[in-house]
Motif scaffolding. Structure first.
Motif, PDB file in Angstrom:
ATOM      1  N   PRO A 219       0.866  -1.287  -0.007  1.00  0.00           N
ATOM      2  CA  PRO A 219      -0.093   0.003  -0.031  1.00  0.00           C
ATOM      3  C   PRO A 219       0.836   1.331   0.011  1.00  0.00           C
ATOM      4  O   PRO A 219       2.020   1.352   0.534  1.00  0.00           O
ATOM      5  CB  PRO A 219      -0.760  -0.063   1.226  1.00  0.00           C
ATOM      6  N   THR A 220       0.256   2.303  -0.715  1.00  0.00           N
ATOM      7  CA  THR A 220       0.779   3.676  -0.601  1.00  0.00           C
ATOM      8  C   THR A 220       0.038   4.737  -0.505  1.00  0.00           C
ATOM      9  O   THR A 220      -1.192   4.474  -0.860  1.00  0.00           O
ATOM     10  CB  THR A 220       2.160   3.618  -1.841  1.00  0.00           C
ATOM     11  N   GLU A 221       0.443   5.827  -1.162  1.00  0.00           N
ATOM     12  CA  GLU A 221      -0.238   6.922  -1.170  1.00  0.00           C
ATOM     13  C   GLU A 221      -0.227   7.534  -2.567  1.00  0.00           C
ATOM     14  O   GLU A 221       0.743   7.424  -3.394  1.00  0.00           O
ATOM     15  CB  GLU A 221       0.195   8.346  -0.251  1.00  0.00           C
ATOM     16  N   CYS A 222      -1.331   7.927  -3.098  1.00  0.00           N
ATOM     17  CA  CYS A 222      -1.310   8.795  -4.418  1.00  0.00           C
ATOM     18  C   CYS A 222      -1.934  10.109  -4.422  1.00  0.00           C
ATOM     19  O   CYS A 222      -2.871  10.662  -3.275  1.00  0.00           O
ATOM     20  CB  CYS A 222      -2.428   8.026  -5.407  1.00  0.00           C
ATOM     21  N   LEU A 223      -1.729  10.911  -5.366  1.00  0.00           N
ATOM     22  CA  LEU A 223      -2.222  12.276  -5.248  1.00  0.00           C
ATOM     23  C   LEU A 223      -2.694  12.814  -6.599  1.00  0.00           C
ATOM     24  O   LEU A 223      -2.017  12.208  -7.765  1.00  0.00           O
ATOM     25  CB  LEU A 223      -0.910  13.278  -5.088  1.00  0.00           C
ATOM     26  N   ALA A 224      -3.871  13.516  -6.610  1.00  0.00           N
ATOM     27  CA  ALA A 224      -4.516  13.863  -7.748  1.00  0.00           C
ATOM     28  C   ALA A 224      -4.577  15.379  -7.611  1.00  0.00           C
ATOM     29  O   ALA A 224      -4.948  15.892  -6.671  1.00  0.00           O
ATOM     30  CB  ALA A 224      -5.898  13.351  -7.920  1.00  0.00           C
ATOM     31  N   VAL A 225      -4.148  15.961  -8.785  1.00  0.00           N
ATOM     32  CA  VAL A 225      -4.247  17.486  -9.090  1.00  0.00           C
ATOM     33  C   VAL A 225      -4.886  17.663 -10.310  1.00  0.00           C
ATOM     34  O   VAL A 225      -4.348  17.338 -11.291  1.00  0.00           O
ATOM     35  CB  VAL A 225      -2.636  18.195  -9.136  1.00  0.00           C
ATOM     36  N   LEU A 226      -6.365  18.415 -10.129  1.00  0.00           N
ATOM     37  CA  LEU A 226      -7.167  18.401 -11.016  1.00  0.00           C
ATOM     38  C   LEU A 226      -7.620  19.880 -11.373  1.00  0.00           C
ATOM     39  O   LEU A 226      -8.164  20.441 -10.401  1.00  0.00           O
ATOM     40  CB  LEU A 226      -8.461  17.450 -11.088  1.00  0.00           C
ATOM     41  N   ASN A 227      -7.345  20.469 -12.602  1.00  0.00           N
ATOM     42  CA  ASN A 227      -7.859  21.634 -13.010  1.00  0.00           C
ATOM     43  C   ASN A 227      -9.084  21.541 -13.591  1.00  0.00           C
ATOM     44  O   ASN A 227      -9.597  20.600 -14.374  1.00  0.00           O
ATOM     45  CB  ASN A 227      -6.900  22.277 -13.865  1.00  0.00           C
ATOM     46  N   ALA A 228     -10.105  22.279 -13.286  1.00  0.00           N
ATOM     47  CA  ALA A 228     -11.370  22.054 -13.523  1.00  0.00           C
ATOM     48  C   ALA A 228     -12.415  23.326 -13.757  1.00  0.00           C
ATOM     49  O   ALA A 228     -11.913  24.145 -13.129  1.00  0.00           O
ATOM     50  CB  ALA A 228     -12.219  20.966 -12.763  1.00  0.00           C
ATOM     51  N   THR A 229     -13.218  23.235 -14.187  1.00  0.00           N
ATOM     52  CA  THR A 229     -14.461  24.207 -14.041  1.00  0.00           C
ATOM     53  C   THR A 229     -15.767  23.797 -13.519  1.00  0.00           C
ATOM     54  O   THR A 229     -16.038  22.667 -13.936  1.00  0.00           O
ATOM     55  CB  THR A 229     -14.591  25.226 -15.353  1.00  0.00           C
ATOM     56  N   ILE A 230     -16.520  24.527 -12.672  1.00  0.00           N
ATOM     57  CA  ILE A 230     -17.757  24.041 -11.939  1.00  0.00           C
ATOM     58  C   ILE A 230     -18.494  25.116 -12.281  1.00  0.00           C
ATOM     59  O   ILE A 230     -18.300  26.323 -11.665  1.00  0.00           O
ATOM     60  CB  ILE A 230     -17.371  23.588 -10.631  1.00  0.00           C
TER      61      ILE A 230
END
Length: 235
Positions: A219-230
């Protein structure tokens, strides 16, 4: 002041109790009947605003796992729709509960066309599909703060040769800061055009695949960086 009435025939005396001893029940009905009907009808509570919510992913995103360098990820073309309901009450100020329909939610896969690793496109035939299962949370329209629970399965495959069991990723995508023991990211709140940067750190558990467990050090960590418009709109 009092007076007496004299009868020529025998009197039948009625004892009238003093006013102070008359039961209060005799007055209760009179008092209630004199109250205006409009004063006892409860006021109508204003209905909360309901919005159509549109979600679009942009370019310049990142995905990272374990201690490996981040993938450079162009997620432009992703989209989804949902419903937002204004939260009412003294404890809420501009907060809206948002629930996206995962059936309409599409996030582009990581392929040689969308993703680079160490500046180079992913190898041909390598593909990572993202299949969302949950995407909902709270968005504050006034402050721009976003907190959305995101749960998805990540499917790794190499053509038709190899397909691993899915990695289950569950995190809070936020416009604030997200910190883990290995990974961290800084988000950005919604601006006047609905653009934001959402970040989320998640723990990825082992799966029933020795190769993937060893390669990713699960097991490990993951990172998500998401540019978006809402964006929000009404019918």
């Amino acid at each position: 002041m009092g007076f007496q009435i004299h009868y020529s025939r025998p009197q039948i005396l009625f004892k009238i109790p003093p006013i102070s001893h008359i039961p209060t029940k005799l007055f209760h009905h009179t008092t209630m009947s004199s109250i205006s009907i409009s004063s006892v009808v409860p006021e109508q509570t204003p209905k909360p605003n309901v919005y159509n919510v549109k979600f679009k992913t942009l370019d310049a995103c990142k995905l990272g796992i374990s201690r490996y360098p981040d993938f450079e990820y162009n997620a432009q073309g992703g989209k989804g729709s949902g419903v937002g309901k204004e939260m009412v009450g003294v404890d809420f100020n501009g907060e809206t509960s948002v629930d996206f329909d995962v059936k309409t939610l599409y996030i582009p896969p990581l392929t040689s066309l969308t993703t680079k690793f160490l500046g180079l496109p992913l190898p041909p035939f390598l593909k990572i599909e993202i299949v969302p299962e949950i995407f909902r949370g709270i968005i504050n329209i006034e402050s721009g703060k976003v907190d959305l629970k995101f749960k998805a399965k990540f499917w790794f495959s190499v053509g038709s040769i190899y397909k691993a069991p899915p990695l289950l990723v569950e995190t809070l995508l936020t416009s604030e800061d997200s910190k883990g023991s290995l990974r961290n990211g800084n988000g950005e709140r919604l601006d006047e055009h609905g653009k934001c940067k959402l970040v989320g750190v998640a723990t990825v558990e082992q799966i029933d695949d020795f190769l993937m467990n060893s390669f990713l050090d699960l097991p490990t960590e993951c990172l998500a960086v998401l540019n978006a418009t809402i964006t929000f709109s009404k019918d």
